[in-house]
Design a protein around this motif. Sequence first.
Motif, short mmCIF file in Angstrom:
data_model
loop_
_atom_site.label_atom_id
_atom_site.label_comp_id
_atom_site.label_asym_id
_atom_site.label_seq_id
_atom_site.Cartn_x
_atom_site.Cartn_y
_atom_site.Cartn_z
N GLU A 57 0.83 -1.21 0.00
CA GLU A 57 0.00 0.00 0.00
C GLU A 57 0.87 1.26 0.00
O GLU A 57 0.60 2.21 -0.74
CB GLU A 57 -0.92 0.00 1.22
N VAL A 58 1.95 1.25 0.80
CA VAL A 58 2.87 2.39 0.82
C VAL A 58 3.51 2.55 -0.55
O VAL A 58 3.61 3.67 -1.07
CB VAL A 58 3.95 2.20 1.92
N SER A 59 3.93 1.45 -1.16
CA SER A 59 4.57 1.51 -2.49
C SER A 59 3.62 2.09 -3.53
O SER A 59 4.01 2.99 -4.29
CB SER A 59 5.02 0.12 -2.93
N GLU A 132 4.40 5.40 9.90
CA GLU A 132 5.49 6.07 9.21
C GLU A 132 6.24 5.08 8.32
O GLU A 132 6.40 3.92 8.68
CB GLU A 132 6.46 6.69 10.20
N ALA A 133 6.70 5.58 7.18
CA ALA A 133 7.49 4.76 6.27
C ALA A 133 8.48 5.65 5.55
O ALA A 133 8.25 6.85 5.39
CB ALA A 133 6.58 4.06 5.26
N THR A 134 9.58 5.05 5.12
CA THR A 134 10.56 5.75 4.31
C THR A 134 10.73 5.00 3.00
O THR A 134 10.81 3.77 2.99
CB THR A 134 11.92 5.83 5.04
N VAL A 135 10.75 5.75 1.92
CA VAL A 135 10.82 5.18 0.58
C VAL A 135 11.95 5.88 -0.16
O VAL A 135 12.15 7.09 0.00
CB VAL A 135 9.48 5.41 -0.17
N ILE A 136 12.70 5.14 -0.97
CA ILE A 136 13.62 5.77 -1.91
C ILE A 136 13.09 5.47 -3.30
O ILE A 136 12.54 4.39 -3.55
CB ILE A 136 15.08 5.29 -1.74
N VAL A 169 -4.91 7.00 5.39
CA VAL A 169 -4.38 7.23 4.05
C VAL A 169 -2.91 7.63 4.17
O VAL A 169 -2.56 8.46 5.00
CB VAL A 169 -5.17 8.35 3.33
N TRP A 170 -2.07 7.04 3.33
CA TRP A 170 -0.65 7.41 3.32
C TRP A 170 -0.47 8.69 2.51
O TRP A 170 -1.04 8.84 1.43
CB TRP A 170 0.19 6.28 2.71
N LYS A 171 0.33 9.62 3.06
CA LYS A 171 0.62 10.88 2.39
C LYS A 171 2.12 11.17 2.49
O LYS A 171 2.81 10.63 3.34
CB LYS A 171 -0.17 12.03 3.02
N VAL A 172 2.59 12.06 1.63
CA VAL A 172 4.00 12.44 1.62
C VAL A 172 4.23 13.46 2.73
O VAL A 172 3.63 14.53 2.75
CB VAL A 172 4.40 13.04 0.25
N GLY A 173 5.11 13.11 3.67
CA GLY A 173 5.44 14.00 4.79
C GLY A 173 6.74 14.74 4.57
O GLY A 173 6.96 15.80 5.14
#
Length: 185
Positions: A57-59, A132-136, A169-173
């Motif tokens: 879902e985050v991806s 919280e999640a971190t994505v590259i 809902v996931w959003k860009v922080g």
Amino acid sequence: MTGPAAALRESAWTTRWIRPAGYVLTAAATAFLCLSLWSLIQSGRGADHDLAAARDEVSRTAVRDLTLLNSVDPKVAELDLAHWLDVATGPFHDALKRDMPAARARFGKQKAASHGRVTALAVTSLDRSAGEATVIASVRVRTDPSGEAAEGTEQRKRYEVGMRRVGGVWKVGSLKPLSPGGSRP
């Protein structure tokens, strides 16, 4: 003993012992197969499955949001900017909102549309309980040809994206550019 009496005795023994044993073995194999299938079905419903679903879902959200944040069409720039605010949260949202007048002026002068496309993405950390999640990610931004230019331009960008769950809902922080070597500039 040979002859018909021996054949009859052997046939009776086969009927009495071998056939029931075959039925028992068939029933055992069927039960084993059913238990194996049940176990296989249940293995996809544990904590690992929930973690994988959250990561997926985050991806998906990060791909959609990064594509949106790296695309703008001057014909509908106001709508694009509104969508940018919709996918942002926290300090990143506040920074976008503060930069809106400058962005409007910049996109008002822009003649060609640009389209972002995520070419690679990885979730490097995920804390479901904290949301919280971190994505590259690597993004290719293609600008359409405009005016006398026969060809458009293309840029490659890399980001470290902080994702936050807000109201389910996931959003860009946060959105931090990365240098080609992977470290922050």
